[in-house]
Design a protein around this motif. Structure first.
Motif, PDB file in Angstrom:
ATOM      1  N   SER A 370      41.725  48.985  44.130  1.00 32.51           N
ATOM      2  CA  SER A 370      41.955  48.008  45.197  1.00 32.51           C
ATOM      3  C   SER A 370      43.117  47.083  44.850  1.00 32.51           C
ATOM      4  O   SER A 370      43.982  46.795  45.689  1.00 32.51           O
ATOM      5  CB  SER A 370      40.689  47.180  45.433  1.00 32.51           C
ATOM      6  OG  SER A 370      39.611  47.994  45.820  1.00 32.51           O
ATOM      7  N   LEU A 374      47.056  46.271  46.589  1.00 30.59           N
ATOM      8  CA  LEU A 374      47.544  44.926  46.906  1.00 30.59           C
ATOM      9  C   LEU A 374      48.829  44.609  46.139  1.00 30.59           C
ATOM     10  O   LEU A 374      49.741  43.970  46.675  1.00 30.59           O
ATOM     11  CB  LEU A 374      46.472  43.895  46.553  1.00 30.59           C
ATOM     12  CG  LEU A 374      45.363  43.699  47.575  1.00 30.59           C
ATOM     13  CD1 LEU A 374      44.257  42.854  46.971  1.00 30.59           C
ATOM     14  CD2 LEU A 374      45.915  43.024  48.831  1.00 30.59           C
ATOM     15  N   LYS A 508      43.442  40.081  51.414  1.00 30.57           N
ATOM     16  CA  LYS A 508      44.260  40.919  52.276  1.00 30.57           C
ATOM     17  C   LYS A 508      45.720  40.666  51.902  1.00 30.57           C
ATOM     18  O   LYS A 508      46.060  39.594  51.378  1.00 30.57           O
ATOM     19  CB  LYS A 508      44.019  40.576  53.749  1.00 30.57           C
ATOM     20  CG  LYS A 508      42.620  40.924  54.226  1.00 30.57           C
ATOM     21  CD  LYS A 508      42.456  40.584  55.694  1.00 30.57           C
ATOM     22  CE  LYS A 508      41.137  41.090  56.245  1.00 30.57           C
ATOM     23  NZ  LYS A 508      39.959  40.592  55.511  1.00 30.57           N
ATOM     24  N   GLN A 510      48.302  39.721  53.458  1.00 35.52           N
ATOM     25  CA  GLN A 510      48.899  38.491  53.995  1.00 35.52           C
ATOM     26  C   GLN A 510      48.366  37.235  53.320  1.00 35.52           C
ATOM     27  O   GLN A 510      48.922  36.144  53.472  1.00 35.52           O
ATOM     28  CB  GLN A 510      48.696  38.406  55.510  1.00 35.52           C
ATOM     29  CG  GLN A 510      47.258  38.401  55.973  1.00 35.52           C
ATOM     30  CD  GLN A 510      46.728  39.806  56.226  1.00 35.52           C
ATOM     31  OE1 GLN A 510      47.225  40.770  55.642  1.00 35.52           O
ATOM     32  NE2 GLN A 510      45.749  39.912  57.125  1.00 35.52           N
ATOM     33  N   GLN A 511      47.264  37.371  52.552  1.00 36.46           N
ATOM     34  CA  GLN A 511      46.687  36.213  51.866  1.00 36.46           C
ATOM     35  C   GLN A 511      47.273  35.991  50.470  1.00 36.46           C
ATOM     36  O   GLN A 511      47.015  34.953  49.847  1.00 36.46           O
ATOM     37  CB  GLN A 511      45.160  36.384  51.736  1.00 36.46           C
ATOM     38  CG  GLN A 511      44.423  36.394  53.070  1.00 36.46           C
ATOM     39  CD  GLN A 511      42.943  36.669  52.888  1.00 36.46           C
ATOM     40  OE1 GLN A 511      42.558  37.613  52.194  1.00 36.46           O
ATOM     41  NE2 GLN A 511      42.100  35.843  53.508  1.00 36.46           N
TER      42      GLN A 511
END
Length: 526
Positions: A370, A374, A508, A510-511
Motif C-alpha cells: 500500500s 502512495l 489517499k 491527495q492527503q
C-alpha cells in the motif's frame, strides 16, 4: 606427549611441502617417481591441520583478539591446499608425456616456490612486511612465463597441437598455485598484525613505505559497517580500506567527483588499486570524531555545534541542486529488498497480522504494498547531491576547526534529499543508549533535523516533506533491525517503523501534502 605450541604443526607442514617439491625436482632431473613422497607428505599436511585446530580451539575461546589465531588457521589451510595442488601436479607429470624443454625448466619454477615457503616459515619468527612476501610470490611469474613462451612457439609451428594443449593445462595448474599461496601469505600477515589483511594492500603499502622512507603499521578500526576492512595507517596519517572492488571503485569515483567540487567536505584520495574483484583505497586521515561520539559526550555544546555545522554544510551543498527533478524515492523498494534479512535476524517479527498496543494491523507485506503505491504519487523534487548513507558514523566533526568531513561515499549520487534526511534521523533514533538525558538530546536533534528538512523542502519544491520523510523513516527503522541483536531494542525500532507505515498506508494520494510527522514519536519513552 602432545605439543602445546601452535607453531609446531606449521613447521611440520612447511617441511612436508619442501619434501613434495624435492620429489617433483627429482622427477624433473632424473624421472624418479614422486607419487609416494607426494602422498605421504599430503597425509602429513592433513594431519597437521587437525593438530593445529586442536591446539588453537581452547585459545580461541579465551582470546581477546581471535583474528591473530585465525590467521594461523588461514596460513595452514593455504599450505595444505598448496600441497594438494602439488600432488595433483605430480599426477599430471607422471601420467602424461612431458616434452624435454618443459621438463628441464620446471625446476626454475620450484626454486622460487622453495624460497617463498622459506620466507613464510621465517615469518613465524620475525616480522615480514606484506610487500616482501608479495615480491617473493611475484618471482614465480617469470619462469612460468618462460614456459608459456616455449609452448606458444611450438603451437605456432604446428607441432603436435594436442600434446601442447595438455602442457598448457599443466601450466594452468602451476598458475593456480597463486591462490593457496596468497591465502597463506594473508594468513601470516593477519597473525602478525592481529587483523584481517589482503595482499593487494601489502603491495600498495610497500610502494608507499619506500616513498615515505618510513615503516608503516596497520591498526584495525573496528565496528565499521562499510563492508570493507578499514585500518589506520600509522606513519602516513592515512586510512586504508580493502574490500569489494565494485563498492570501493564507486567510492573512489564519488570521492574524486566531490573533491573537484566540494573538497572541504571529503577526505583526499592518496591511492587506489583495483585487483579483479578486490580493491584497495587509501585516504588521507580526516580530523575529528564521529557525530555518534559527540552525541554521547557530557558536553552538549560540542554536539550542538557539530549538528549545526553539518546542517550548514548540507544547506550550502544543496544550493548546487539541479533544475531537473530527482528520481522518485524508492524507500519501499529498499524495504522490500532487505526485509528477508530482518526476518532472518528476528523471525518473531514475521507474522501475518501485527499486534501492537492491543490493536490488530495488516501484515508488513500488505503495508509495504500500500505504501509503495502512495510513494509513487509523491510529487517530484529538485535533485541535489546526496551522500546516500548519512549516518552518525559517516560524519566527522573537528571541534578545533569546526570542520565537517563526510566519509564512506560509495552510495553518493544526485537525487532525492529525503534519503539523507531520513537516514540521519534514523541513525539518531537507533542509538542504543536509553539514558533519559541522551534520549532527550536525541529527540531535540531529530526535531532540529525535521525543521531543517521542512525549510529545505520548501526551497526544493517539495510540498509533501513530512510524508516523504515518513516513508524514509519507516524504511530505515525497520531495516536497521537486521544489524541489532538485542530483541528489546530491535522491537522498539520495528514497532515505530510499523506505526509510521500504518499511518501512511491509510492516506489517499491527495492527503500526502497535509500529513505531518508526529514529533511525539521521537520523544516517546521506549
Amino acid at each position: 606427549m602432545q605439543p602445546t605450541d601452535p607453531l609446531i604443526p606449521l613447521r611440520f607442514s612447511f617441511l612436508a611441502l619442501h619434501r613434495q617439491l624435492e620429489a617433483l625436482g627429482a622427477w624433473a632431473l632424473h624421472q624418479d617417481d614422486p607419487t609416494g613422497a607426494l602422498n605421504r607428505n599430503q597425509a602429513q599436511l592433513d594431519a597437521q591441520q587437525v593438530a593445529l585446530w586442536d591446539l588453537l580451539l581452547p585459545q580461541l575461546k579465551a582470546a581477546d583478539n581471535p583474528m591473530a589465531l585465525l590467521g594461523l588457521v588461514m596460513l595452514q589451510l593455504g599450505l595444505r591446499q598448496t600441497g594438494r595442488q602439488l600432488r595433483q601436479l605430480g599426477l599430471m607429470l607422471t601420467s602424461e608425456k612431458i616434452i624435454k624443454p618443459v621438463r628441464k625448466r620446471l625446476p626454475q619454477v620450484f626454486v622460487p616456490l622453495q624460497h617463498l615457503l622459506t620466507a613464510l616459515e621465517a615469518g613465524l619468527e620475525r616480522h615480514l612486511t606484506g610487500h616482501e612476501l608479495a615480491n617473493a610470490l611475484n618471482q614465480l611469474a617469470p619462469p612460468i612465463a618462460h614456459l608459456h613462451a616455449i609452448l606458444d612457439k611450438r603451437i605456432k609451428s604446428g607441432q603436435n597441437t594436442r600434446l601442447l594443449l595438455q602442457h598448457m593445462h599443466l601450466l594452468w595448474q602451476l598458475e593456480r598455485l597463486d591462490e593457496p599461496l596468497i591465502q597463506a601469505i594473508e594468513g601470516l600477515m593477519s597473525w602478525q598484525l592481529g587483523s584481517p589483511q589482503r595482499i593487494e594492500a601489502a603491495r600498495l603499502l610497500g610502494e608507499l613505505a619506500a616513498q615515505l622512507q618510513t615503516p608503516l603499521k596497520l591498526t584495525p578500526i573496528p565496528h565499521t559497517r562499510s563492508g570493507a576492512l578499514v585500518h589506520h595507517l600509522q606513519g602516513a596519517q592515512a586510512i586504508l580500506k580493502q574490500g569489494d572492488a565494485r563498492k570501493l571503485s564507486g567510492e573512489h569515483r564519488n570521492l574524486k567527483r566531490w573533491q573537484a567540487r566540494w573538497p572541504q567536505l571529503v577526505p583526499q584520495v592518496l591511492a587506489f588499486e583495483n585487483h579483479g574483484d578486490q580493491a584497495t583505497l587509501m585516504l588521507a586521515q580526516a580530523q575529528g570524531q564521529t557525530l555518534a561520539h559527540w552525541l554521547l559526550q557530557p558536553n552538549t555544546r560540542l554536539f550542538e555545534a557539530a549538528l549545526k555545522a553539518l546542517l550548514h554544510e548540507l544547506a550550502t551543498l544543496w544550493q548546487h541542486g539541479q533544475n531537473t527533478p530527482a528520481a522518485p524515492p524508492r524507500h519501499m523498494a529498499q524495504l522490500r529488498q532487505r526485509i528477508k534479512a530482518v526476518w532472518q535476524m528476528h523471525p518473531e517479527f514475521h507474522t501475518r497480522m501485527q499486534q501492537i498496543a492491543g490493536c490488530t494491523w495488516p501484515s508488513l507485506e500488505q503495508l509495504i504494498r500500500s505504501a509503495a503505491r502512495l510513494e509513487k504519487a509523491l510529487p517530484p523534487v529538485r535533485a541535489v547531491p546526496v551522500h546516500g548513507d548519512l549516518n552518525l558514523d559517516n560524519i566527522l566533526y573537528d571541534a578545533e576547526t569546526g570542520r565537517i568531513t563526510l566519509v564512506d561515499l560509495n552510495r553518493a549520487t544526485t537525487g532525492d534529499y529525503s534519503q539523507d534526511m531520513s537516514t540521519l534521523m534514523v541513525s539518531f533514533y537507533r542509538t542504543p543508549n536509553y539514558q533519559p538525558a541522551v534520549r532527550q538530546r536525541i529527540a531535540r536533534a531529530m526535531d532540529t533535523v525535521l525543521h531543517f528538512a521542512r525549510r529545505q523542502g520548501a526551497h526544493l519544491d517539495d510540498n509533501a516533506v513530512d510524508a516523504r520523510l515518513g516513508f524514509g523513516l519507516a524504511r530505515g527503522l525497520i531495516t536497521s533491525t537486521r544489524f541489532i541483536f538485542e530483541p528489546w531494542h530491535a522491537r522498539i525500532l520495528f514497532d515505530r517503523g510499523l506505526l509510521l507505515l500504518n499511518q501512511l498506508a491509510r492516506l489517499k494520494p491527495q492527503q500526502l501534502p497535509q500529513w505531518r510527522l508526529n514529533k511525539e514519536l521521537f520523544h516517546a519513552e521506549p
